[in-house]
Design a protein around this motif. Structure first.
Motif, PDB file in Angstrom:
ATOM      1  N   GLU A 377       0.836  -1.209   0.000  1.00  0.00           N
ATOM      2  CA  GLU A 377       0.000   0.000   0.000  1.00  0.00           C
ATOM      3  C   GLU A 377       0.870   1.258   0.000  1.00  0.00           C
ATOM      4  OE1 GLU A 377      -3.339   0.610   0.202  1.00  0.00           O
ATOM      5  OE2 GLU A 377      -4.285  -1.300   0.706  1.00  0.00           O
ATOM      6  N   ARG A 378       1.875   1.258   0.863  1.00  0.00           N
ATOM      7  CA  ARG A 378       2.715   2.456   1.009  1.00  0.00           C
ATOM      8  C   ARG A 378       3.475   2.757  -0.279  1.00  0.00           C
ATOM      9  NH1 ARG A 378       3.613   6.155   5.510  1.00  0.00           N
ATOM     10  NH2 ARG A 378       5.567   7.236   5.086  1.00  0.00           N
ATOM     11  N   ALA A 379       4.065   1.728  -0.862  1.00  0.00           N
ATOM     12  CA  ALA A 379       4.820   1.934  -2.094  1.00  0.00           C
ATOM     13  C   ALA A 379       3.920   2.447  -3.210  1.00  0.00           C
ATOM     14  CB  ALA A 379       5.512   0.634  -2.507  1.00  0.00           C
ATOM     15  N   PHE A 380       2.724   1.867  -3.318  1.00  0.00           N
ATOM     16  CA  PHE A 380       1.795   2.285  -4.371  1.00  0.00           C
ATOM     17  C   PHE A 380       1.314   3.707  -4.108  1.00  0.00           C
ATOM     18  CE2 PHE A 380      -2.162   2.517  -6.750  1.00  0.00           C
ATOM     19  CZ  PHE A 380      -1.823   1.874  -7.934  1.00  0.00           C
ATOM     20  N   ARG A 381       1.022   4.024  -2.843  1.00  0.00           N
ATOM     21  CA  ARG A 381       0.555   5.370  -2.480  1.00  0.00           C
ATOM     22  C   ARG A 381       1.623   6.425  -2.782  1.00  0.00           C
ATOM     23  NH1 ARG A 381      -0.925   4.150   2.328  1.00  0.00           N
ATOM     24  NH2 ARG A 381       0.747   5.115   3.544  1.00  0.00           N
ATOM     25  N   ASP A 382       2.895   6.035  -2.707  1.00  0.00           N
ATOM     26  CA  ASP A 382       3.986   6.961  -3.005  1.00  0.00           C
ATOM     27  C   ASP A 382       4.242   7.111  -4.507  1.00  0.00           C
ATOM     28  OD1 ASP A 382       4.308   7.453  -0.340  1.00  0.00           O
ATOM     29  OD2 ASP A 382       6.164   6.313  -0.110  1.00  0.00           O
ATOM     30  N   GLY A 383       3.431   6.441  -5.315  1.00  0.00           N
ATOM     31  CA  GLY A 383       3.518   6.638  -6.755  1.00  0.00           C
ATOM     32  C   GLY A 383       4.290   5.587  -7.512  1.00  0.00           C
ATOM     33  N   HIS A 384       4.743   4.521  -6.854  1.00  0.00           N
ATOM     34  CA  HIS A 384       5.518   3.484  -7.534  1.00  0.00           C
ATOM     35  C   HIS A 384       4.570   2.457  -8.161  1.00  0.00           C
ATOM     36  CE1 HIS A 384       8.932   5.341  -5.688  1.00  0.00           C
ATOM     37  NE2 HIS A 384       8.462   5.100  -4.470  1.00  0.00           N
ATOM     38  N   ARG A 385       4.865   2.072  -9.389  1.00  0.00           N
ATOM     39  CA  ARG A 385       3.960   1.180 -10.123  1.00  0.00           C
ATOM     40  C   ARG A 385       4.626  -0.110 -10.599  1.00  0.00           C
ATOM     41  NH1 ARG A 385       1.334   4.012  -7.753  1.00  0.00           N
ATOM     42  NH2 ARG A 385      -0.418   5.364  -8.377  1.00  0.00           N
TER      43      ARG A 385
END
Length: 608
Positions: A377-385
């Motif tokens: 969740e955190r990685a995705f929320r920070d914009g990483h795809r």
């Protein structure tokens, strides 16, 4: 044939209109004439196209007509479209253009014809359906039918997924309700067709209208909240009511009546897991002593799960001892056996996760899979795809790899590659393969450098990833992080589970972990709570793996008075020692965890 005649006639009318809109020769325009001509061209192309393509062309023509302010002609351009035969997204656009153009012409009756739910595809996206429902509300307002408009706004707010738009809708609903004729509101409340959401809004408006003074309105609001605590207006109240809220947060507050009772602590007090049982029970009792001041103290009965081994035995003891709640067991097989029972004579707060069954107990656990979800969740929320996943070459690493991948991909991200790292063998070779920095590639880069070509360091590794998800113990992580930097991946952000940190800060030892973000329980990375402080003076090992069980026991005490409220109030939570605690539909307590980042070898707290 008749349809073709009608369409040709529409083309003639639109062509005449376009000719009339041609700018005066004295002020020539380089953009208007081609745009006007393109509308006619689009409609002519639609005549010769199959239905779906024809609809797409007519939609584009209608959009351009709307830009000219010719809303009647835009509707005429779409008159031949049957929305029931179109894909949902295209049907939505046709209906939206027709309705909004009719509303611009103050023709609410015609807009409602175009927005007839029976004419729209049932599989429409909720956000699109929400927008159409709001257009229906606009149409009813034009027809001076405020009650029908309110019902459509309430439907729209139920369907809307964007929080800011939903907030706007709640404000509009409340504004319309406060302007509603009292007799109309009274008849609306008595309407037997009302659903849960409609009835809640109508009764809220009546409760507030019945009292004019501020104190009286606060009392009326609190009485309404008791009956409608899970209603959207209670969870996201209109702005004018937020000042009257006892607390703007969904963090729950308990009352003395929710404490007390007879509780059975079902734990393995004998055998190999007796230390775990001791830590959990001590955490529970300490929290009861610290947090329970002013509340009735529950009567505790210690039950040994080494002796009580089946659900039948457990429930027989519970009935014999007149227990109000069972906390435990810890063993997952025992928890699964309880979940398979068709009926529980007493509520159970299990301390491990249960597989789906006919009667799910409440579940509070410290599983690493929840951490993996937090990391994704955190990685995705920070914009990483697009990410790489590194886990240990062990059974628990395999579980976390699956959890990482499943959740990150469910969010819409992509796991480009994975590594089950074995630090006892050639770690450099493993990471080289993961990052695409194999010797052959390095020789190619070396040749390009000798030829005078400048090479960006990041070009020496694969370019299809922008972050790394990591599960590794501290010893392995201290090798993995420098090795990633050696293979030109030092710029990739790393998100890690709590396995990274052993709970003992050491700035010298952990410099190799700098810049890694990791998630962990508040017990280990936040300021100590009163319960934690009470235990710190008398016990050691509070921060290691067994020390986490003190926190688990403390949260078992903290959460049990709120179980019913958590189940009936979506979005509610309590702040615990193992995370921010809420409840999902499977009765599992979800732990939202705080974050920290290593800086100069020390973990520095971050926001949730």
């Amino acid at each position: 044939m008749m349809n073709r005649v009608r369409l040709s006639f529409a083309l003639i009318l639109i062509t005449i209109f376009m000719a009339g809109c041609t700018p005066s020769p004295k002020v020539p325009s380089r953009t208007a004439i081609p745009t006007q001509d393109s509308v006619v061209a689009l409609l002519r192309a639609a005549e010769e196209s199959p239905p779906i393509r024809a609809a797409e062309l007519r939609v584009e023509a209608a959009r351009r007509l709307v830009d000219f302010g010719r809303h009647e002609d835009a509707v005429a351009a779409l008159d031949q479209v049957d929305t029931r035969s179109l894909p949902p997204s295209l049907a939505f656009e046709v209906s939206r253009l027709r309705a909004s153009s009719s509303l611009e012409r103050q023709d609410g009756s015609r807009a409602l014809e175009y927005l007839d739910w029976a004419q729209l595809p049932p599989s429409m996206d909720p956000a699109q359906a929400a927008e159409l429902a709001e257009l229906r509300a606009d149409a009813y307002e034009q027809q001076s039918d405020p009650l029908s408009a309110l019902r459509e706004l309430i439907i729209s707010s139920q369907l809307e997924v964007d929080q800011s738009t939903r907030t706007h809708l709640h404000e509009r609903i409340w504004r319309e309700l406060t302007q509603l004729n009292p007799s109309l509101l009274e008849s609306a409340i008595r309407d037997q067709r009302n659903g849960y959401h409609e009835q809640g809004w109508f009764e809220l408006a009546q409760a507030m209208a019945s009292r004019r003074d501020h104190t009286g309105q606060m009392e009326a609001l609190e009485q309404w909240q008791v009956l409608w605590q899970g209603h959207p207006a209670a969870l996201e109240p209109p702005q004018s009511l937020t000042g009257m809220q006892p607390s703007p947060s969904l963090a729950l507050q308990s009352t003395p009546a929710q404490h007390g009772g007879r509780i059975g602590l079902l734990l393995p007090f004998s055998g190999q897991l007796s230390k775990a049982a001791t830590n959990i029970s001590e955490g529970f009792i300490t929290a009861m002593q610290v947090q329970g001041a002013g509340f009735p103290q529950p009567h505790l009965l210690m039950l040994d799960s080494s002796q009580i081994t089946t659900p039948e035995q457990l429930f027989a003891v519970a009935q014999q001892q007149q227990l109000n709640l069972i906390i435990g067991p810890l063993d997952r097989n025992f928890v699964n056996a309880i979940a398979q029972q068709p009926f529980h004579p007493v509520p159970v707060l299990a301390l491990n996760q249960a597989d789906p069954g006919p009667s799910m107990p409440y579940q509070l656990d410290l599983s690493s899979e929840q951490e993996a979800i937090e990391v994704a969740e955190r990685a995705f929320r920070d914009g990483h795809r697009s990410v790489l996943v590194i886990t240990p070459n062990a059974t628990w690493g395999n579980r976390l790899e699956r959890a990482f991948m499943r959740h990150f991909e469910s969010l819409g991200g992509r796991v480009s590659d994975t590594l089950r790292a074995d630090t006892s063998s050639d770690l450099s070779g493993q990471i080289s393969t993961l990052l695409g920095t194999d010797p052959g590639q390095q020789r190619s880069i070396a040749l390009r450098i000798r030829q005078g070509e400048r090479i960006d360091p990041t070009q020496r590794r694969r370019q299809d990833v922008d972050a790394i998800l990591l599960a590794a113990n501290p010893q392995d992580a201290r090798q993995i992080q420098p090795m990633l930097a050696y293979h030109y991946a030092g710029d990739l952000p790393i998100y890690a589970t709590s396995h990274l940190y052993d709970g003992q800060p050491d700035s010298t030892r952990d410099t190799d972990l700098n810049n890694i973000q990791f998630t962990d329980i508040p017990w280990r990375i936040r300021e100590p709570s009163p319960t934690h402080q009470a235990m710190r003076s008398t016990r050691s090992g509070l921060y290691d793996d067994l020390g986490k069980l003190y926190a688990l026991g403390a949260d078992a005490y903290s959460v049990f008075p709120y179980l019913q409220q958590l189940a009936t109030t979506p979005g509610s939570y309590i702040e615990g020692e193992t995370g921010r605690l809420s409840l999902d539909q499977q009765n599992r307590i979800v732990r939202t965890l705080p974050w920290a980042r290593f800086n100069n070898g020390l973990p520095q707290p971050l926001d949730y």
